[in-house]
Design an enzyme around this catalytic site. Sequence first.
Site, short mmCIF file in Angstrom:
data_model
loop_
_atom_site.label_atom_id
_atom_site.label_comp_id
_atom_site.label_asym_id
_atom_site.label_seq_id
_atom_site.Cartn_x
_atom_site.Cartn_y
_atom_site.Cartn_z
N HIS A 194 -2.68 3.20 -5.77
CA HIS A 194 -1.64 2.90 -4.77
C HIS A 194 -2.29 2.90 -3.40
O HIS A 194 -2.33 3.93 -2.73
CB HIS A 194 -0.52 3.94 -4.90
N HIS A 226 -2.53 0.10 -0.06
CA HIS A 226 -2.18 -1.20 0.53
C HIS A 226 -3.41 -1.74 1.25
O HIS A 226 -3.92 -1.09 2.18
CB HIS A 226 -1.01 -1.05 1.50
N HIS A 228 7.79 0.68 -5.42
CA HIS A 228 8.04 1.86 -4.61
C HIS A 228 9.50 2.26 -4.83
O HIS A 228 10.40 1.42 -4.71
CB HIS A 228 7.85 1.56 -3.12
N GLU A 256 10.70 7.16 -2.34
CA GLU A 256 9.80 7.62 -1.27
C GLU A 256 10.70 8.20 -0.17
O GLU A 256 10.75 9.41 0.02
CB GLU A 256 8.95 6.45 -0.73
N ASP A 277 -2.28 5.34 -0.32
CA ASP A 277 -1.24 4.54 0.33
C ASP A 277 -1.82 3.67 1.46
O ASP A 277 -2.05 2.49 1.25
CB ASP A 277 -0.10 5.44 0.85
N ASP A 278 -2.01 4.24 2.64
CA ASP A 278 -2.53 3.46 3.79
C ASP A 278 -3.60 4.33 4.48
O ASP A 278 -3.35 4.90 5.55
CB ASP A 278 -1.39 3.15 4.76
N1 ADE Z 1 3.81 -0.75 2.78
C1 ADE Z 1 2.71 -0.13 3.22
N2 ADE Z 1 2.83 1.20 3.10
C2 ADE Z 1 4.06 1.43 2.55
C3 ADE Z 1 4.78 2.59 2.17
N3 ADE Z 1 4.28 3.83 2.33
N4 ADE Z 1 6.02 2.43 1.66
C4 ADE Z 1 6.54 1.22 1.52
N5 ADE Z 1 5.90 0.10 1.84
C5 ADE Z 1 4.67 0.20 2.36
ZN ZN Z 2 2.84 2.38 -0.66
#
Ligand code: ADE
Ligand code: ZN
Length: 337
Positions: A18, A20, A198, A201, A279-280
Amino acid sequence: MSETTYTKIHGAPKADLHVHLEGTISPELMYGLAQRNHVDIPFDSPQAIASAYEFRDLNAFLQVYYAGLRVLENQQDFYDITMDYLKRAHAENTHYIEFYTSPQSHIERGVPLAQVLDGIFAGCDDAYSKWGIKANVIFGLQRHRTEASALAAIAQAEPHSSRIIALGLGGPERDNPPSRFVRAFERARELGWRTTAHAGEEGPADYVSQAIELLRVDRIDHGVAAQQNARLVIALAARRIPLTVCPVSNVKLKVFDKLEHHNARYLLESGCVITINTDDPSYFLANLTDNLYQTSRALDLSDDQIFQIIWNGFDGAFCDDASKRRMQQALNEYWHG
Ligand code: ADE
Ligand code: ZN
C-alpha cells in the site's frame, strides 16, 4: 518494550502493498520536476516543500497530494519517480511493492494514460533488472469522481490490462461509499484484475463491509475502523481478508492521536491478516522500516508478531504463489536463521 531492533527490521526481506506512487515523490524530485516542466508550485526550495507537510486530516492532505502530482507530465517523469522510489525501497531490503497510481488525476490534466503507465512499467522493469526488486501496479480510482469517470478510465487502460495487477479505490472517504463503484469492480474482474479498496480509514466500519460485500474486494486498504463492529472483525479474520494498515499515515492524518493508540495489535490479536505499509512515505516522512519499527515499539509487539506482520505482507500480495513462497522462505531464513 519490543526487543526487535531497527537493524533487524531494516535487513528483513519485506513487502509494501500500500504505497501511492505519487506519494513517494521526494521534495527534491518535486522541486526538480517543477523546474524541468515549468510547473508553478508555491515553494522556492525542496526544504520549503518539506516544511509544509502538516495535515489536519485526510482531505487536507489530499489537497497537497493532488497539487504535488501536477509536476508529473510525461513518460520520463513517471519513469524517474518510479526508479527513484524503488532505489530507496531496495536500500531498505523491500523485495516486493504494489504501487497504487492515481490515473484520473493525470488523464484530467491531459497527460496520456499510455505515458503514465509506460513510464511506470519501464521503471519497474529496470529496477527489477538492476536491483531485483519486483513491483506491480494497482490502478487506483478516486472515489470523489463518478462511476462513469471510473469506467472511462478503466476502458482507456484496457490495452495495458495484462500489466495491471489490480483495481483499487482511494481518495476522500467520507460521504463517498464503496457502493457507488460496483460496476467498476465488476469490470476489473472481467479484465482478470485483483481488487482492493481503501475503507475504514476515516470512514465508518460499514464502508469496510460494503467493500467486501458489494465490491467483493480481495483486500482492504487501512480497515482500522472495522474495530467498531466486532462481527466484522471476526469475518475479516475468518475470511483471511488482508488489511493493508499504514500506522504512521494514520497518525499524520489524525485517524489516531498517537501511535501508542493505534489498533494494529488489537486487529492482529483478533486474528486478522494485518500487513504494515507506508501509504505516502515522502509526505509522512516514514519508510517501511520506520513504519514497522515505530509501530512495534509503540504497541510493544513481540519479535514473533513483527515476523508475522512482515510474513503477511507476502501472503497478501497479488503476485504468483511461487514468488510469494520464495520471498517468504528468504524472510524465514533471515529472521530465524
Ligand atoms: N491517496 C493517497 N493517499 C491516500 C490515503 N491515505 N487515503 C486515500 N487516498 C489516498
Ligand atoms: Zn492509501
